[in-house]
Design an enzyme around this catalytic site. Structure first.
Site, PDB file in Angstrom:
ATOM      1  N   LYS A  87      -1.985  -3.673   8.270  1.00  0.00           N
ATOM      2  CA  LYS A  87      -2.368  -1.927   7.883  1.00  0.00           C
ATOM      3  C   LYS A  87      -1.643  -1.366   7.207  1.00  0.00           C
ATOM      4  CE  LYS A  87      -3.970  -0.072  12.445  1.00  0.00           C
ATOM      5  NZ  LYS A  87      -5.691   0.290  12.597  1.00  0.00           N
ATOM      6  N   SER A 127     -12.124  -4.205   3.694  1.00  0.00           N
ATOM      7  CA  SER A 127     -11.769  -2.735   2.853  1.00  0.00           C
ATOM      8  C   SER A 127     -11.909  -2.214   1.901  1.00  0.00           C
ATOM      9  CB  SER A 127     -10.447  -2.650   3.570  1.00  0.00           C
ATOM     10  OG  SER A 127     -10.034  -1.061   2.872  1.00  0.00           O
ATOM     11  N   THR A 129     -10.533   0.019   0.628  1.00  0.00           N
ATOM     12  CA  THR A 129      -8.952  -0.667  -0.650  1.00  0.00           C
ATOM     13  C   THR A 129      -9.646  -1.549  -1.573  1.00  0.00           C
ATOM     14  OG1 THR A 129      -7.560  -0.389  -0.812  1.00  0.00           O
ATOM     15  CG2 THR A 129      -8.026  -2.105   1.018  1.00  0.00           C
ATOM     16  N   TYR A 152      -0.514  -4.446   0.972  1.00  0.00           N
ATOM     17  CA  TYR A 152      -1.815  -4.566   2.065  1.00  0.00           C
ATOM     18  C   TYR A 152      -3.409  -4.510   1.160  1.00  0.00           C
ATOM     19  CZ  TYR A 152      -5.200  -2.139   4.386  1.00  0.00           C
ATOM     20  OH  TYR A 152      -6.489  -2.446   5.608  1.00  0.00           O
ATOM     21  N   LYS A 156      -6.023  -7.380   1.456  1.00  0.00           N
ATOM     22  CA  LYS A 156      -7.542  -8.080   1.724  1.00  0.00           C
ATOM     23  C   LYS A 156      -8.334  -8.375   0.610  1.00  0.00           C
ATOM     24  CE  LYS A 156      -7.798  -5.996   5.585  1.00  0.00           C
ATOM     25  NZ  LYS A 156      -7.955  -6.467   6.574  1.00  0.00           N
ATOM     26  N   TYR A 180     -14.924  -1.626   5.389  1.00  0.00           N
ATOM     27  CA  TYR A 180     -14.892  -0.757   5.843  1.00  0.00           C
ATOM     28  C   TYR A 180     -14.266   1.249   4.691  1.00  0.00           C
ATOM     29  CZ  TYR A 180     -14.235  -4.242   9.963  1.00  0.00           C
ATOM     30  OH  TYR A 180     -13.819  -5.329  10.736  1.00  0.00           O
ATOM     31  N   PHE A 181     -15.199   1.421   5.481  1.00  0.00           N
ATOM     32  CA  PHE A 181     -14.585   2.954   4.873  1.00  0.00           C
ATOM     33  C   PHE A 181     -12.950   3.594   5.783  1.00  0.00           C
ATOM     34  CE2 PHE A 181     -16.007   3.589   0.478  1.00  0.00           C
ATOM     35  CZ  PHE A 181     -17.198   1.987   0.846  1.00  0.00           C
ATOM     36  N   ASN A 202      -2.803   7.746   9.337  1.00  0.00           N
ATOM     37  CA  ASN A 202      -4.577   7.969   9.003  1.00  0.00           C
ATOM     38  C   ASN A 202      -4.299   9.445   8.924  1.00  0.00           C
ATOM     39  OD1 ASN A 202      -4.552   4.823   9.959  1.00  0.00           O
ATOM     40  ND2 ASN A 202      -5.518   5.261   8.118  1.00  0.00           N
ATOM     41  N   ARG A 234     -13.241  10.843   0.934  1.00  0.00           N
ATOM     42  CA  ARG A 234     -13.186   9.862   2.148  1.00  0.00           C
ATOM     43  C   ARG A 234     -14.815  10.144   2.512  1.00  0.00           C
ATOM     44  NH1 ARG A 234      -9.783   9.207  -0.662  1.00  0.00           N
ATOM     45  NH2 ARG A 234      -7.687   8.132  -0.211  1.00  0.00           N
ATOM     46  N   ARG A 298       0.548  11.852  -2.263  1.00  0.00           N
ATOM     47  CA  ARG A 298       0.946  10.555  -1.851  1.00  0.00           C
ATOM     48  C   ARG A 298       0.857   9.203  -1.802  1.00  0.00           C
ATOM     49  NH1 ARG A 298      -1.443   8.310   4.385  1.00  0.00           N
ATOM     50  NH2 ARG A 298      -2.645   7.428   3.091  1.00  0.00           N
TER      51      ARG A 298
HETATM   52  N1  UDP Z   1      -4.132  12.562   4.787  1.00  0.00           N
HETATM   53  C1  UDP Z   1      -3.314  13.335   4.489  1.00  0.00           C
HETATM   54  N2  UDP Z   1      -2.480  13.539   5.443  1.00  0.00           N
HETATM   55  C2  UDP Z   1      -2.118  13.002   6.186  1.00  0.00           C
HETATM   56  C3  UDP Z   1      -2.925  11.683   6.327  1.00  0.00           C
HETATM   57  C4  UDP Z   1      -3.820  11.291   5.180  1.00  0.00           C
HETATM   58  O1  UDP Z   1      -3.996  14.173   3.674  1.00  0.00           O
HETATM   59  O2  UDP Z   1      -1.515  12.511   7.391  1.00  0.00           O
HETATM   60  C5  UDP Z   1      -5.334  11.923   3.500  1.00  0.00           C
HETATM   61  C6  UDP Z   1      -5.100  11.020   2.770  1.00  0.00           C
HETATM   62  O3  UDP Z   1      -3.818  11.111   1.647  1.00  0.00           O
HETATM   63  C7  UDP Z   1      -6.478  10.885   2.138  1.00  0.00           C
HETATM   64  C8  UDP Z   1      -7.017  11.109   3.731  1.00  0.00           C
HETATM   65  O4  UDP Z   1      -6.405  11.686   4.726  1.00  0.00           O
HETATM   66  O5  UDP Z   1      -6.682  11.280   1.116  1.00  0.00           O
HETATM   67  C9  UDP Z   1      -7.353   9.685   4.255  1.00  0.00           C
HETATM   68  O6  UDP Z   1      -6.098   8.968   4.478  1.00  0.00           O
HETATM   69  P1  UDP Z   1      -5.946   7.783   5.518  1.00  0.00           P
HETATM   70  O7  UDP Z   1      -5.076   7.200   5.507  1.00  0.00           O
HETATM   71  O8  UDP Z   1      -6.421   8.273   6.783  1.00  0.00           O
HETATM   72  O9  UDP Z   1      -7.438   6.612   5.225  1.00  0.00           O
HETATM   73  P2  UDP Z   1      -6.577   6.036   3.461  1.00  0.00           P
HETATM   74  O10 UDP Z   1      -7.775   6.581   3.181  1.00  0.00           O
HETATM   75  O11 UDP Z   1      -5.188   6.329   2.967  1.00  0.00           O
HETATM   76  O12 UDP Z   1      -7.196   4.449   4.050  1.00  0.00           O
END
Ligand code: UDP
Length: 342
Positions: A87, A127, A129, A152, A156, A180-181, A202, A234, A298
């Site tokens: 994942k 997901s 995603t 990834y 899905k 899943y959210f 995460n 999110r 990111r």
């Molecule tokens: N995020 C962040 N800093 C971190 C990890 C995540 O700002 O160290 C942000 C990421 O850019 C996204 C949100 O938190 O906007 C959720 O990211 P996560 O990786 O938990 O889940 P995703 O939505 O990518 O599946």
């Protein structure tokens, strides 16, 4: 009364372990397979401790069809919940073949064995995603999916297609795809929770590790999104609420209710929160400061997404019940428990 035996693949993982607990507490017998590639065997003991029920566990990799086949002979499964998958988004970009091989071959093995052994019900971990960067918010199950940004995410999307085609082709096969959210939190017993390896990808584990002092500061990825405070949005869903969605999905299949052989449900709260809002809410809920810095976006992140959850409410009778504060406190309690902090 026992309601049947469920094969839970990836049952030692974060969502799988919480789901195993809810299934056992709802009266199901659970058989867990997990290759422990991203989880620990102690989780199995914790599940047994929480539920006061011994748990059947096999250290099996779902790409090993022969090993799985033996389990299908040994146990008479009534259904499968398929969590086992890699994942990590970034890792999938670096090593796509590993992701396609593992995530798709595991699923195909499971489906082939289900058809061969006449196990006709599957719940699959999908997901949010699959929506990519959506054109409309909140997203409903009818919102068109967009090409995923990572291998990834593509696994899905492909997995959903593979299951949909199979449910169409093999009479009697039924599937529920749960999208899943963002799951977070931990079990209220304090015995199971998220166990990220190394630096967490995460957000919530990164927040709790920063709060406990393992990380110096949280990087907030992106402050220039088109959102009220500039950070990404999110839908953060409590892991126990999420686990309970699997129980209601299972009940739906058992009772034969359902509008088609393959149904899809969003599993979220219906509420969007920005990264900054979540960090500040954590600080208020726990009284602990989280040093942070806003940095570059990111790669691969979508700007904003949250769920329309009315289909799950209307059809499954499922809704998230836990407040964000409550779940943040559970995540914090779990982090402190892991680090031996009072
Ligand atoms: N995020 C962040 N800093 C971190 C990890 C995540 O700002 O160290 C942000 C990421 O850019 C996204 C949100 O938190 O906007 C959720 O990211 P996560 O990786 O938990 O889940 P995703 O939505 O990518 O599946």
């Amino acid at each position: 009364m026992e309601k049947g035996t469920i094969l839970v693949t990836g049952g030692a993982g974060f969502i799988g372990s919480h789901t195993a607990v809810e299934l056992i507490e709802a009266g199901y017998r659970v058989v867990i397979v997990d290759d422990l590639s991203n989880s620990q065997e102690s989780v199995i003991e914790a599940i047994a401790e929480i539920t006061h029920t011994p748990v059947d566990f096999y250290e099996v990799d779902c790409t090993d069809k022969e090993a799985l086949n033996e389990l299908f002979f040994k146990h008479k499964f009534n259904a499968v919940i398929h969590f086992a998958a890699f994942k990590a988004v970034g890792e999938s970009v670096e090593n796509p073949l590993m992701y396609y091989h593992n995530n798709l071959l595991s699923l195909i093995n499971i489906l082939e064995l289900m058809v061969e052994h006449e196990v006709m019900n599957i719940v699959f971990s999908s997901s949010a995603t699959v929506y990519g960067e959506p054109d409309e918010l909140p997203v409903t199950e009818a919102t068109p999916t967009k090409p995923a940004h990572s291998p990834y995410g593509k696994t899905k999307q492909m997995a959903e297609d593979i299951i949909r085609d199979s449910a169409r082709a093999y009479p009697g096969l039924r599937a529920i795809l749960l999208r899943y959210f963002n799951p977070f939190g931990a079990h209220p017993s304090g015995l199971i929770g998220e166990l990220p390896r190394g630096v967490p990808n995460n957000l919530v584990p990164f927040i709790t590790q920063t709060a406990v002092g393992i990380r110096k500061e949280l990087s907030i990825f992106g402050g220039d999104y088109h959102t009220p405070d500039g950070s990404a949005i999110r839908d953060y869903i409590d892991v126990v609420d999420l686990a309970q969605a699997h129980v209601v999905a299972m009940e739906r299949m058992r009772s034969g209710v359902g509008k088609s052989a393959c149904e899809v449900f969003n599993i979220g709260t219906g509420q969007g929160l920005s990264v900054l809002e979540l960090v500040h809410q954590f600080e208020r809920a726990t009284g602990v400061k989280v040093p942070y810095r806003v940095v570059e976006r990111r790669a691969g992140d979508v700007e904003q997404i949250w769920a329309d959850t009315s289909l799950a409410a209307n059809e499954l009778g499922w809704k998230a019940t836990r407040s964000t504060d409550q779940t943040l406190r559970a995540a914090w309690a779990w982090e402190k428990h892991l680090r031996g902090v009072k």
